[in-house]
Design an enzyme around this catalytic site. Structure first.
Site, PDB file in Angstrom:
ATOM      1  N   GLY A  15      83.756  19.722  23.766  1.00  0.00           N
ATOM      2  CA  GLY A  15      84.485  21.049  23.399  1.00  0.00           C
ATOM      3  C   GLY A  15      84.171  22.134  24.433  1.00  0.00           C
ATOM      4  O   GLY A  15      82.959  22.385  24.586  1.00  0.00           O
ATOM      5  N   ARG A  76      86.641  14.547  26.291  1.00  0.00           N
ATOM      6  CA  ARG A  76      85.638  13.655  25.371  1.00  0.00           C
ATOM      7  C   ARG A  76      86.148  12.245  26.063  1.00  0.00           C
ATOM      8  O   ARG A  76      87.370  11.869  25.832  1.00  0.00           O
ATOM      9  CB  ARG A  76      86.037  13.724  24.057  1.00  0.00           C
ATOM     10  CG  ARG A  76      85.936  15.376  23.514  1.00  0.00           C
ATOM     11  CD  ARG A  76      85.796  15.173  22.027  1.00  0.00           C
ATOM     12  NE  ARG A  76      86.019  16.714  21.428  1.00  0.00           N
ATOM     13  CZ  ARG A  76      85.058  17.319  21.335  1.00  0.00           C
ATOM     14  NH1 ARG A  76      83.958  17.204  21.489  1.00  0.00           N
ATOM     15  NH2 ARG A  76      85.505  18.598  20.774  1.00  0.00           N
ATOM     16  N   ASP A 132      79.120  25.490  18.166  1.00  0.00           N
ATOM     17  CA  ASP A 132      78.680  25.014  16.862  1.00  0.00           C
ATOM     18  C   ASP A 132      77.201  25.465  16.697  1.00  0.00           C
ATOM     19  O   ASP A 132      76.612  25.385  15.473  1.00  0.00           O
ATOM     20  CB  ASP A 132      78.493  23.556  16.588  1.00  0.00           C
ATOM     21  CG  ASP A 132      80.086  23.007  16.202  1.00  0.00           C
ATOM     22  OD1 ASP A 132      80.971  23.920  16.189  1.00  0.00           O
ATOM     23  OD2 ASP A 132      80.378  21.761  16.422  1.00  0.00           O
ATOM     24  N   GLU A 227      84.374  23.709   8.106  1.00  0.00           N
ATOM     25  CA  GLU A 227      85.486  22.577   7.897  1.00  0.00           C
ATOM     26  C   GLU A 227      84.582  21.269   7.572  1.00  0.00           C
ATOM     27  O   GLU A 227      85.312  20.579   6.719  1.00  0.00           O
ATOM     28  CB  GLU A 227      85.931  22.452   9.302  1.00  0.00           C
ATOM     29  CG  GLU A 227      85.058  22.036  10.631  1.00  0.00           C
ATOM     30  CD  GLU A 227      85.690  21.945  11.874  1.00  0.00           C
ATOM     31  OE1 GLU A 227      86.870  21.501  11.937  1.00  0.00           O
ATOM     32  OE2 GLU A 227      85.110  21.933  12.803  1.00  0.00           O
TER      33      GLU A 227
HETATM   34  O1  F6P Z   1      82.187  20.999  18.735  1.00  0.00           O
HETATM   35  C1  F6P Z   1      82.614  22.157  18.700  1.00  0.00           C
HETATM   36  C2  F6P Z   1      83.918  21.946  17.734  1.00  0.00           C
HETATM   37  O2  F6P Z   1      84.465  23.034  17.955  1.00  0.00           O
HETATM   38  C3  F6P Z   1      83.661  21.767  16.365  1.00  0.00           C
HETATM   39  O3  F6P Z   1      83.190  22.788  15.660  1.00  0.00           O
HETATM   40  C4  F6P Z   1      85.137  21.174  16.052  1.00  0.00           C
HETATM   41  O4  F6P Z   1      84.895  20.450  14.966  1.00  0.00           O
HETATM   42  C5  F6P Z   1      85.461  20.516  17.269  1.00  0.00           C
HETATM   43  O5  F6P Z   1      85.030  20.857  18.137  1.00  0.00           O
HETATM   44  C6  F6P Z   1      86.881  20.294  17.092  1.00  0.00           C
HETATM   45  O6  F6P Z   1      87.267  19.604  18.384  1.00  0.00           O
HETATM   46  P1  F6P Z   1      88.615  19.351  19.173  1.00  0.00           P
HETATM   47  O7  F6P Z   1      89.193  20.561  19.619  1.00  0.00           O
HETATM   48  O8  F6P Z   1      88.458  18.208  20.005  1.00  0.00           O
HETATM   49  O9  F6P Z   1      89.520  19.121  17.902  1.00  0.00           O
END
Ligand code: F6P
Length: 327
Positions: A15, A76, A132, A227
């Site tokens: 992220g 990712r 995070d 979340e």
């Molecule tokens: O790891 C950072 C983060 O922002 C988390 O807090 C969140 O759950 C996740 O990435 C969301 O990821 P994506 O943008 O791939 O949905």
């Protein structure tokens, strides 16, 4: 200088987080100062596999300090989880004569680097880049400070309407496995309750607390929900609370990706600059397989093994304090 490193690559992965650009700038400029050539790998490990690698000069990183996201893009990568993907990545790095890499990202990024280093002889160091704040071995990660300030600003706006209408608001913030964002947002916004992935909070306890505070003439409530907490997402929790307490005018807001973008705070810019600077110097000192961080305001080094496998615990004193201050 005790190594033969001449060319380093830098990339962002996982992220995006505000401050990543300041870290990239710092890596490029520190490397330039030490007469190294720097290459940017675009789109994280996917870009490494596909050879999406370009030279970065000092001027390429001008005017990016204040920008959120990452100029190198991110991804990712599933392919990098395979030996074939990593072999392709190695071929691309050697085709560009890359001697060492700076990886900016979270646990997934460090895990990729660790596995790659077990197979190939290219040193990596990691910078903790995630909103995070869930990486072991550093007090703060790149992007956390900006994210909590963005979340606080959003909650302050919601507070106005919650106050005006005497409402109960459930506000969901990010943090799938970690409650840092929720805890700091909750404390900073004076929330009535905070639901954290690390805690076994019960809805009955919340319901009880809301009823007691209504008797004390508390007219509106803000509940911050991480979340990843065990009771479900903010919408699910709100629905359950509504069944138990139909008398409350209940609303839900999910801050979502709003809290991941935006111009980095000064604290994130300084942290990122320090970490990028230290990363290049660490590689020149012969360090490898370590994640950099800041502990008690000093640069720290933690093996990828520890950074990945150990859990950064929430500060339980803060959790307790938040409960007391909310009463
Ligand atoms: O790891 C950072 C983060 O922002 C988390 O807090 C969140 O759950 C996740 O990435 C969301 O990821 P994506 O943008 O791939 O949905």
């Amino acid at each position: 200088m005790s190594t033969n490193i001449k060319r380093i690559a830098v990339f962002t992965s996982g992220g995006d987080a505000p401050g990543m650009n300041a870290a990239i700038r710092s890596v490029v400029r520190t490397a330039g100062y030490n007469d190294l050539h720097v290459y940017g790998i675009y789109r994280g490990y996917d870009g490494m596999i596909n050879g999406n690698i370009k030279r970065l000069e000092r001027r390429d990183v001008g005017n990016i300090m204040h920008r959120g996201g990452t100029i190198l893009k991110t991804a990712r990568s599933d392919e990098f989880r395979t030996p074939e993907g990593r072999k392709q990545a190695y071929d691309a790095l050697t085709a560009h004569d890359i001697d060492a890499c700076v990886a900016i990202g979270g646990n997934g990024t460090f895990t990729g680097a660790k596995i790659f280093m077990e197979e190939y002889d290219i040193p990596f160091v990691g910078l903790p880049g995630t909103i995070d704040n869930d990486i072991y071995g550093t007090d703060y990660t790149i992007g956390f400070d900006t994210a909590i300030n963005t979340a606080i600003e959003a909650v302050d706006r919601i507070r106005d309407t919650a106050d005006s209408h005497n409402r109960l608001f459930f506000i969901e913030v990010m943090g799938r496995h970690s409650g840092y964002i929720a805890l700091h947002t909750g404390i900073g916004s004076g929330a009535s309750s905070i639901f954290l992935p690390e805690m076994d909070d019960s809805l009955e306890k919340l319901s009880d607390m809301l009823n007691k505070s209504a008797k004390r003439k508390k007219l509106f409530n803000l509940v911050i929900v991480a979340e990843g907490n065990k009771n479900g997402n903010a919408m699910e929790i709100a629905d359950k609370i509504k069944i138990l307490n139909p008398q409350f005018d209940t609303k839900v807001t999910i801050i979502g990706h709003l809290q991941r973008g935006g111009s980095p705070s000064c604290q994130d810019r300084v942290l990122s600059s320090r970490l990028g600077f230290a990363a290049v110097n660490a590689l020149l000192d012969g360090k490898s397989g370590v994640a950099l961080g800041v502990i008690n305001d000093k640069i720290s080094f933690t093996s990828f093994d520890d950074a990945i496998s150990k859990t950064k615990e929430l500060n339980k004193d803060l959790v307790e304090m938040a409960e007391i201050l909310a009463l």
